[in-house]
Design a protein around this motif. Sequence first.
Motif, PDB file in Angstrom:
ATOM      1  N   SER A   1       0.837  -1.205   0.000  1.00  0.00           N
ATOM      2  CA  SER A   1       0.000   0.000   0.000  1.00  0.00           C
ATOM      3  C   SER A   1       0.869   1.252   0.000  1.00  0.00           C
ATOM      4  CB  SER A   1      -0.905   0.016   1.241  1.00  0.00           C
ATOM      5  OG  SER A   1      -1.406   1.308   1.496  1.00  0.00           O
TER       6      SER A   1
ATOM      7  N   VAL B   1      -0.075   4.166   0.962  1.00  0.00           N
ATOM      8  CA  VAL B   1      -0.337   4.863   2.226  1.00  0.00           C
ATOM      9  C   VAL B   1       0.586   4.334   3.317  1.00  0.00           C
ATOM     10  CG1 VAL B   1      -2.044   5.233   4.062  1.00  0.00           C
ATOM     11  CG2 VAL B   1      -2.721   5.427   1.666  1.00  0.00           C
TER      12      VAL B   1
ATOM     13  N   GLN C   1       4.305   5.222   2.713  1.00  0.00           N
ATOM     14  CA  GLN C   1       4.617   6.598   3.093  1.00  0.00           C
ATOM     15  C   GLN C   1       4.741   6.732   4.601  1.00  0.00           C
ATOM     16  OE1 GLN C   1       5.415   8.946   0.991  1.00  0.00           O
ATOM     17  NE2 GLN C   1       5.776  10.454   2.615  1.00  0.00           N
ATOM     18  N   TYR C   2       3.856   6.046   5.322  1.00  0.00           N
ATOM     19  CA  TYR C   2       3.944   6.080   6.788  1.00  0.00           C
ATOM     20  C   TYR C   2       5.263   5.490   7.272  1.00  0.00           C
ATOM     21  CZ  TYR C   2       3.400   4.560  11.597  1.00  0.00           C
ATOM     22  OH  TYR C   2       3.621   4.333  12.928  1.00  0.00           O
TER      23      TYR C   2
ATOM     24  N   TYR D   1      -0.735   6.703  12.868  1.00  0.00           N
ATOM     25  CA  TYR D   1      -1.543   5.999  11.868  1.00  0.00           C
ATOM     26  C   TYR D   1      -3.037   6.136  12.169  1.00  0.00           C
ATOM     27  CZ  TYR D   1      -1.356   2.846   7.847  1.00  0.00           C
ATOM     28  OH  TYR D   1      -1.425   2.313   6.566  1.00  0.00           O
TER      29      TYR D   1
ATOM     30  N   TYR E   1      -7.240   3.661   4.070  1.00  0.00           N
ATOM     31  CA  TYR E   1      -6.836   3.434   2.687  1.00  0.00           C
ATOM     32  C   TYR E   1      -7.892   3.893   1.672  1.00  0.00           C
ATOM     33  CZ  TYR E   1      -3.596   0.335   5.140  1.00  0.00           C
ATOM     34  OH  TYR E   1      -2.650  -0.163   5.995  1.00  0.00           O
TER      35      TYR E   1
ATOM     36  N   GLU F   1      -6.783   5.969  -1.513  1.00  0.00           N
ATOM     37  CA  GLU F   1      -5.942   5.137  -2.365  1.00  0.00           C
ATOM     38  C   GLU F   1      -6.783   4.145  -3.167  1.00  0.00           C
ATOM     39  OE1 GLU F   1      -2.264   1.900  -1.867  1.00  0.00           O
ATOM     40  OE2 GLU F   1      -2.982   3.038  -0.136  1.00  0.00           O
TER      41      GLU F   1
END
Length: 383
Positions: free
Chosen positions: A78, A80, A83-84, A241, A363, A366
């Motif tokens: 993912s 997302v 990036q985290y 998160y 998510y 995305e």
Amino acid sequence: MKKICPVCGTSHLKKFLAIHQMPVLNNVFYKSKNQALNVPKEDIILGYCSHCDFITNMVFDENLIHYSNLYENSLHYSQVFQQYALELAEDLLKRYQLNQKNILEIGCGKGGFLKLLCKGTTNQCIGFDPSYDDSNNLKNITIIKDYYTEKYSHFVGDFYLSRHTLEHVQNPVHFISSIFASAHKNPSAILFVEVPNALYMLYDAAIWDIIYEHCSYFTPNSLSFLLYIIGFHVSSVYETYSRQFLCIEAKIENKNNRFQKQPESIERIVKDFSLKYEQKIKYWQNKINQPARDGKKVVIWGAGSKGVSFLNSVPYSNYIGYVVDINPKKQGKYIPGGGQEIVNEEFLIDYEPDIVLLSNEIYFKEIQNKINKMGLSPQFLFL
């Protein structure tokens, strides 16, 4: 049924939730539907310790859990999550000046986060995980395919980390003690731990986070207390998160080491949680039953723990025929307990679902972008 708290050792554990017959392993997927439908299942009985705020599965049996390279819970497909993880790694590298350092990760999975901590540095990285896949072929990183214990205390690090491993450990005191056995040899050593946030689970009724693999559920109080009694000095505890994760950073004990329990008690929300659980199950039972009667196509996006938990908890979930996941290692396999086939995103172009259930709302954008590019416009619902 265990009645002694695994963290503080008191007999304050009180049962507050019982869930019957859930898969023992949510993150092992099967090549046939028949195999998936006949996986081992066990009950989950959650108990709460009013002394340290720790939550545990009181009937957990660690002998039923076997991690191997068939275990697949990576979220790194993912964007997302990528990036985290990247931002977290960059933050830790900068704040702790992690260059030319010895870094040890306990429960490193496939080694993705270690790669981020090694990239562009001269750090020496060692990971420990029995589920590691040798085909990953990591450069400048040593992976030991084993559980981390005190027998590895001769590996002394400057920075120790454990991400999403502690919740799988039945004896967290022994686990953190094994890290301390190595870390205390380096007075400047840092420990970073990341786990699912039990406060998020309780206050947001995130009931799909409750799985058999997770025998330990941590609040800021219980996680801080755990590290304190072992000898670490907690420097910070924080949520990340979208509050789903709990992070803690600690150093070796100093003279001023004190444990300060947060005044907020979670006892009230724990008492009400069983009712919230039942209400949410009934809500989704009705939510799925009606579209099925109307002949609508429903899919779930996300074959992770949340999706697997949902499909094994909610009646009528067998009406859901497919689960979408972008992890190619899951595609073509079947959901443990539920038996749904896991498909890739392109499958939806011809299938044209009416409703897409998202196992994790974080998510949404995305996934929405991917579906819009397919020319589809289903209704989105968030579990």
